[in-house]
Design a protein around this motif. Structure first.
Motif, PDB file in Angstrom:
ATOM      1  N   TYR A   1      15.469  64.086  59.655  1.00 21.46           N
ATOM      2  CA  TYR A   1      14.453  64.374  60.604  1.00 21.46           C
ATOM      3  C   TYR A   1      15.053  65.756  61.249  1.00 21.46           C
ATOM      4  O   TYR A   1      14.154  66.499  61.470  1.00 21.46           O
ATOM      5  N   LEU A   2      15.789  65.716  61.780  1.00 22.58           N
ATOM      6  CA  LEU A   2      16.476  66.968  62.519  1.00 22.58           C
ATOM      7  C   LEU A   2      16.699  67.929  61.881  1.00 22.58           C
ATOM      8  O   LEU A   2      16.222  68.976  62.152  1.00 22.58           O
ATOM      9  N   MET A   3      17.001  68.022  60.541  1.00 22.20           N
ATOM     10  CA  MET A   3      16.975  69.265  59.624  1.00 22.20           C
ATOM     11  C   MET A   3      15.688  69.485  59.207  1.00 22.20           C
ATOM     12  O   MET A   3      15.442  70.770  59.297  1.00 22.20           O
ATOM     13  N   MET A   4      14.758  68.543  59.118  1.00 22.57           N
ATOM     14  CA  MET A   4      13.534  69.122  58.698  1.00 22.57           C
ATOM     15  C   MET A   4      12.636  70.179  60.164  1.00 22.57           C
ATOM     16  O   MET A   4      11.998  70.744  59.914  1.00 22.57           O
ATOM     17  N   PHE A   5      12.874  69.339  61.319  1.00 23.44           N
ATOM     18  CA  PHE A   5      12.561  69.846  62.077  1.00 23.44           C
ATOM     19  C   PHE A   5      13.081  71.221  62.592  1.00 23.44           C
ATOM     20  O   PHE A   5      12.260  72.273  63.171  1.00 23.44           O
ATOM     21  N   LEU A   6      14.395  71.255  62.327  1.00 24.50           N
ATOM     22  CA  LEU A   6      14.996  72.522  62.469  1.00 24.50           C
ATOM     23  C   LEU A   6      14.528  73.817  61.462  1.00 24.50           C
ATOM     24  O   LEU A   6      14.192  74.754  61.831  1.00 24.50           O
ATOM     25  N   ALA A   7      14.346  73.304  60.223  1.00 25.78           N
ATOM     26  CA  ALA A   7      13.483  74.336  59.510  1.00 25.78           C
ATOM     27  C   ALA A   7      12.246  74.575  59.644  1.00 25.78           C
ATOM     28  O   ALA A   7      11.965  75.810  59.460  1.00 25.78           O
TER      29      ALA A   7
ATOM     30  N   MET B   1      16.401  45.009  49.987  1.00 23.56           N
ATOM     31  CA  MET B   1      17.579  45.258  50.888  1.00 23.56           C
ATOM     32  C   MET B   1      17.642  44.078  51.928  1.00 23.56           C
ATOM     33  O   MET B   1      16.497  44.188  52.639  1.00 23.56           O
ATOM     34  N   GLU B   2      18.837  43.502  51.912  1.00 22.98           N
ATOM     35  CA  GLU B   2      18.743  42.232  52.872  1.00 22.98           C
ATOM     36  C   GLU B   2      19.365  42.706  54.193  1.00 22.98           C
ATOM     37  O   GLU B   2      20.227  43.511  54.242  1.00 22.98           O
ATOM     38  N   GLU B   3      18.908  42.095  55.052  1.00 23.15           N
ATOM     39  CA  GLU B   3      19.404  42.268  56.530  1.00 23.15           C
ATOM     40  C   GLU B   3      20.802  41.822  56.655  1.00 23.15           C
ATOM     41  O   GLU B   3      21.462  40.723  56.021  1.00 23.15           O
ATOM     42  N   GLY B   4      21.861  42.766  56.936  1.00 23.70           N
ATOM     43  CA  GLY B   4      23.244  42.514  56.988  1.00 23.70           C
ATOM     44  C   GLY B   4      23.996  42.929  55.856  1.00 23.70           C
ATOM     45  O   GLY B   4      24.993  42.742  55.712  1.00 23.70           O
ATOM     46  N   GLY B   5      23.085  43.537  54.882  1.00 22.91           N
ATOM     47  CA  GLY B   5      23.773  44.111  53.559  1.00 22.91           C
ATOM     48  C   GLY B   5      24.757  45.358  54.115  1.00 22.91           C
ATOM     49  O   GLY B   5      24.632  45.849  55.135  1.00 22.91           O
ATOM     50  N   PHE B   6      25.200  46.036  52.794  1.00 21.75           N
ATOM     51  CA  PHE B   6      26.053  47.392  52.836  1.00 21.75           C
ATOM     52  C   PHE B   6      25.134  48.484  53.557  1.00 21.75           C
ATOM     53  O   PHE B   6      25.590  48.988  54.680  1.00 21.75           O
ATOM     54  N   PHE B   7      23.980  48.636  52.847  1.00 21.34           N
ATOM     55  CA  PHE B   7      22.997  49.569  53.324  1.00 21.34           C
ATOM     56  C   PHE B   7      22.623  49.249  54.868  1.00 21.34           C
ATOM     57  O   PHE B   7      22.354  50.401  55.569  1.00 21.34           O
ATOM     58  N   TYR B   8      22.428  48.174  55.251  1.00 20.93           N
ATOM     59  CA  TYR B   8      21.899  48.053  56.593  1.00 20.93           C
ATOM     60  C   TYR B   8      22.727  48.442  57.498  1.00 20.93           C
ATOM     61  O   TYR B   8      22.465  48.744  58.410  1.00 20.93           O
ATOM     62  N   GLU B   9      23.935  47.961  57.484  1.00 20.81           N
ATOM     63  CA  GLU B   9      25.209  48.443  58.355  1.00 20.81           C
ATOM     64  C   GLU B   9      25.824  49.704  58.233  1.00 20.81           C
ATOM     65  O   GLU B   9      26.709  50.082  59.233  1.00 20.81           O
ATOM     66  N   SER B  10      25.749  50.525  57.209  1.00 20.78           N
ATOM     67  CA  SER B  10      26.521  51.525  56.806  1.00 20.78           C
ATOM     68  C   SER B  10      26.002  52.883  57.450  1.00 20.78           C
ATOM     69  O   SER B  10      26.644  53.909  57.152  1.00 20.78           O
ATOM     70  N   GLY B  11      24.706  52.852  58.028  1.00 20.58           N
ATOM     71  CA  GLY B  11      24.597  54.100  58.739  1.00 20.58           C
ATOM     72  C   GLY B  11      23.548  55.032  57.758  1.00 20.58           C
ATOM     73  O   GLY B  11      23.297  56.282  57.966  1.00 20.58           O
ATOM     74  N   LEU B  12      22.688  53.974  57.127  1.00 22.34           N
ATOM     75  CA  LEU B  12      21.374  54.614  56.712  1.00 22.34           C
ATOM     76  C   LEU B  12      20.558  55.297  57.835  1.00 22.34           C
ATOM     77  O   LEU B  12      20.062  56.034  57.500  1.00 22.34           O
ATOM     78  N   ASP B  13      20.514  54.637  58.875  1.00 24.12           N
ATOM     79  CA  ASP B  13      19.388  55.224  59.904  1.00 24.12           C
ATOM     80  C   ASP B  13      20.076  56.576  60.478  1.00 24.12           C
ATOM     81  O   ASP B  13      19.326  57.380  60.465  1.00 24.12           O
ATOM     82  N   ILE B  14      21.443  56.537  60.231  1.00 23.98           N
ATOM     83  CA  ILE B  14      21.893  58.069  60.624  1.00 23.98           C
ATOM     84  C   ILE B  14      21.480  59.120  59.732  1.00 23.98           C
ATOM     85  O   ILE B  14      21.088  60.306  60.165  1.00 23.98           O
ATOM     86  N   GLY B  15      21.582  58.884  58.566  1.00 23.98           N
ATOM     87  CA  GLY B  15      21.078  59.817  57.435  1.00 23.98           C
ATOM     88  C   GLY B  15      19.585  60.087  57.778  1.00 23.98           C
ATOM     89  O   GLY B  15      19.286  61.236  57.453  1.00 23.98           O
ATOM     90  N   LEU B  16      18.919  59.169  57.820  1.00 25.09           N
ATOM     91  CA  LEU B  16      17.376  59.433  58.129  1.00 25.09           C
ATOM     92  C   LEU B  16      17.132  60.028  59.213  1.00 25.09           C
ATOM     93  O   LEU B  16      16.216  61.253  59.344  1.00 25.09           O
ATOM     94  N   TYR B  17      17.837  60.155  60.454  1.00 21.58           N
ATOM     95  CA  TYR B  17      17.588  60.701  61.486  1.00 21.58           C
ATOM     96  C   TYR B  17      18.188  62.010  61.354  1.00 21.58           C
ATOM     97  O   TYR B  17      17.768  63.228  61.958  1.00 21.58           O
ATOM     98  N   LEU B  18      19.334  62.354  60.751  1.00 23.99           N
ATOM     99  CA  LEU B  18      19.926  63.807  60.398  1.00 23.99           C
ATOM    100  C   LEU B  18      18.861  64.254  59.518  1.00 23.99           C
ATOM    101  O   LEU B  18      18.550  65.578  59.610  1.00 23.99           O
TER     102      LEU B  18
END
Length: 116
Positions: free
Chosen positions: A20-26, A1-18
């Protein structure tokens, strides 16, 4: 995964944080709902206490039966004290004791159900 690529800028971090939030709520709901149920039904606390006490008794029996030897092979696997060796032995013994009790309980339940 290269820096500046599609996955780097597309919100992969948002999915990970979501995630984490879902696991915490569960986890929170898995702890909170049984506690709320126990508060509404105090008689259930006594049954849970009996079950917990019986598991503690089985653990102390398994702990007293466990050996505390520390061999060079155990040391190479990270077990360096007699206490940790005894805890591992107690955990294995407890697993087998509870497993056998569960099998006997299932056989008893099936036989008693078929005789009714």
């Amino acid at each position: 995964m290269e820096e500046g690529g599609f996955f780097y800028e597309s919100g992969l971090d948002i999915g990970l944080y979501l995630g984490y939030l879902m696991m915490f709520l569960a986890t929170l709901s898995a702890v909170a709902f049984p506690v709320l149920h126990a508060i509404k039904n105090p008689k259930e606390i006594a049954k849970s206490g009996i079950a917990l006490a019986s598991l503690l008794i089985v653990f102390f029996i398994a702990y007293s039966m466990a050996g505390g030897e520390v061999t060079p092979k155990y040391v190479s696997l990270g077990v360096s004290t007699e206490f940790s060796s005894k805890l591992i032995g107690a955990g294995l013994s407890m697993f087998f004791i509870v497993f056998i009790i569960a099998i006997i309980a299932m056989i008893y339940a099936e036989i008693s159900k078929s005789l009714k």
